[in-house]
Design a protein around this motif. Structure first.
Motif, PDB file in Angstrom:
ATOM      1  N   ALA A 134       7.641   2.654 -58.921  1.00  0.00           N
ATOM      2  CA  ALA A 134       6.596   3.621 -58.578  1.00  0.00           C
ATOM      3  C   ALA A 134       5.301   2.908 -58.207  1.00  0.00           C
ATOM      4  CB  ALA A 134       6.356   4.582 -59.740  1.00  0.00           C
ATOM      5  N   ARG A 135       4.983   1.846 -58.907  1.00  0.00           N
ATOM      6  CA  ARG A 135       3.747   1.115 -58.603  1.00  0.00           C
ATOM      7  C   ARG A 135       3.772   0.547 -57.185  1.00  0.00           C
ATOM      8  NH1 ARG A 135       1.741  -2.326 -63.676  1.00  0.00           N
ATOM      9  NH2 ARG A 135       0.027  -2.613 -62.221  1.00  0.00           N
ATOM     10  N   ARG A 136       4.936   0.083 -56.735  1.00  0.00           N
ATOM     11  CA  ARG A 136       5.052  -0.417 -55.362  1.00  0.00           C
ATOM     12  C   ARG A 136       4.848   0.721 -54.362  1.00  0.00           C
ATOM     13  NH1 ARG A 136       9.101  -3.447 -57.735  1.00  0.00           N
ATOM     14  NH2 ARG A 136      10.725  -2.016 -57.067  1.00  0.00           N
ATOM     15  N   ILE A 137       5.426   1.879 -54.654  1.00  0.00           N
ATOM     16  CA  ILE A 137       5.270   3.039 -53.770  1.00  0.00           C
ATOM     17  C   ILE A 137       3.807   3.453 -53.698  1.00  0.00           C
ATOM     18  CG2 ILE A 137       5.767   5.517 -53.558  1.00  0.00           C
ATOM     19  CD1 ILE A 137       8.578   4.814 -54.710  1.00  0.00           C
ATOM     20  N   TYR A 138       3.156   3.521 -54.842  1.00  0.00           N
ATOM     21  CA  TYR A 138       1.751   3.936 -54.865  1.00  0.00           C
ATOM     22  C   TYR A 138       0.869   2.914 -54.147  1.00  0.00           C
ATOM     23  CZ  TYR A 138       3.402   7.224 -58.418  1.00  0.00           C
ATOM     24  OH  TYR A 138       4.085   8.200 -59.096  1.00  0.00           O
ATOM     25  N   ALA A 139       1.135   1.625 -54.353  1.00  0.00           N
ATOM     26  CA  ALA A 139       0.356   0.586 -53.665  1.00  0.00           C
ATOM     27  C   ALA A 139       0.537   0.703 -52.152  1.00  0.00           C
ATOM     28  CB  ALA A 139       0.757  -0.794 -54.164  1.00  0.00           C
ATOM     29  N   ALA A 140       1.772   0.951 -51.710  1.00  0.00           N
ATOM     30  CA  ALA A 140       2.029   1.108 -50.278  1.00  0.00           C
ATOM     31  C   ALA A 140       1.292   2.319 -49.715  1.00  0.00           C
ATOM     32  CB  ALA A 140       3.525   1.228 -50.015  1.00  0.00           C
ATOM     33  N   ALA A 141       1.042   3.326 -50.558  1.00  0.00           N
ATOM     34  CA  ALA A 141       0.327   4.531 -50.127  1.00  0.00           C
ATOM     35  C   ALA A 141      -1.188   4.361 -50.224  1.00  0.00           C
ATOM     36  CB  ALA A 141       0.773   5.733 -50.967  1.00  0.00           C
TER      37      ALA A 141
END
Length: 162
Positions: A134-141
Motif C-alpha cells: 500500500a505504501r508503494r501505491i500511495y507513494a506512486a499517487a
C-alpha cells in the motif's frame, strides 16, 4: 483481456451500493493489513446507517466487469493552516485477487477528482508501517509522510481508544 473498470461515488441509499460497501469493508476488516478479523455483528448492523447519517461521508466503489472489487470510505475534514477542506481516506481496499490491474489507481484518481470538486486542499490517509504494498501505491499517487517543519520531524498517527 482487460476487464471493464468503473469507479464511482456510491449512493448509500441504493441497496446495491450499501451491500457492496458492507461486503467490501468486511473483506478489508478481515485482511491482515486491515483489522485482521471480520466486522462484528454490531458493526455490520450499524455501518450503513452510521455512514448515511454522518454528514461528511463520501464512499467510492470500484467495479470490474460489474463486480464490486474496491472501496474507499472518506470523510471531509478541515485544514486549519490552509483554511480549506481536506478529504481524509479512512479505508482504502482492493480485493487481493484484483490487485495489480490498475483498479486502485483508478479509485484514487476518482477520489482526487471529487476532492478537487469539493474545494479540498489535500487528501490525507493512514497506512500501517509494514504495509509495503500500500505504501508503494500511495507513494506512486503522490502521497508522502507529512513533514511540516523539518526540525520537528515527520508526522505520526496516534489514537486513543475510548
Amino acid at each position: 483481456m482487460n476487464a471493464s473498470i468503473l469507479t464511482l461515488e456510491a449512493n448509500l441509499i441504493r441497496e446495491d451500493h450499501a451491500a457492496d460497501t458492507l461486503r467490501l469493508l468486511n473483506a478489508y476488516s478481515a485482511d491482515p493489513m486491515g483489522d485482521g478479523h471480520s466486522l462484528s455483528d454490531a458493526a455490520r448492523r450499524d455501518l450503513i446507517p452510521g455512514l448515511r447519517q454522518h454528514p461528511t461521508t463520501h464512499v467510492f466503489l470500484a467495479y470490474a466487469d460489474g463486480e464490486a472489487v474496491g472501496i474507499a470510505i472518506c470523510f471531509l475534514g478541515f485544514s486549519t493552516f490552509a483554511a480549506r477542506r481536506l478529504l481524509y481516506i479512512m479505508d482504502y481496499f482492493v480485493q487481493p485477487a484484483q490487485r495489480g490491474r490498475g483498479i486502485g489507481k483508478r479509485l484514487m484518481d476518482t477520489i482526487a477528482t471529487r476532492a478537487r470538486e469539493l474545494g479540498c486542499c489535500r487528501l490525507t490517509l493512514e497506512v500501517q508501517e509494514n504495509n509495503h504494498h500500500a505504501r508503494r501505491i500511495y507513494a506512486a499517487a503522490g502521497f508522502e509522510q507529512a513533514v511540516y517543519v523539518p526540525e520537528a520531524g515527520a508526522g505520526l498517527c496516534m489514537h486513543k481508544p475510548l
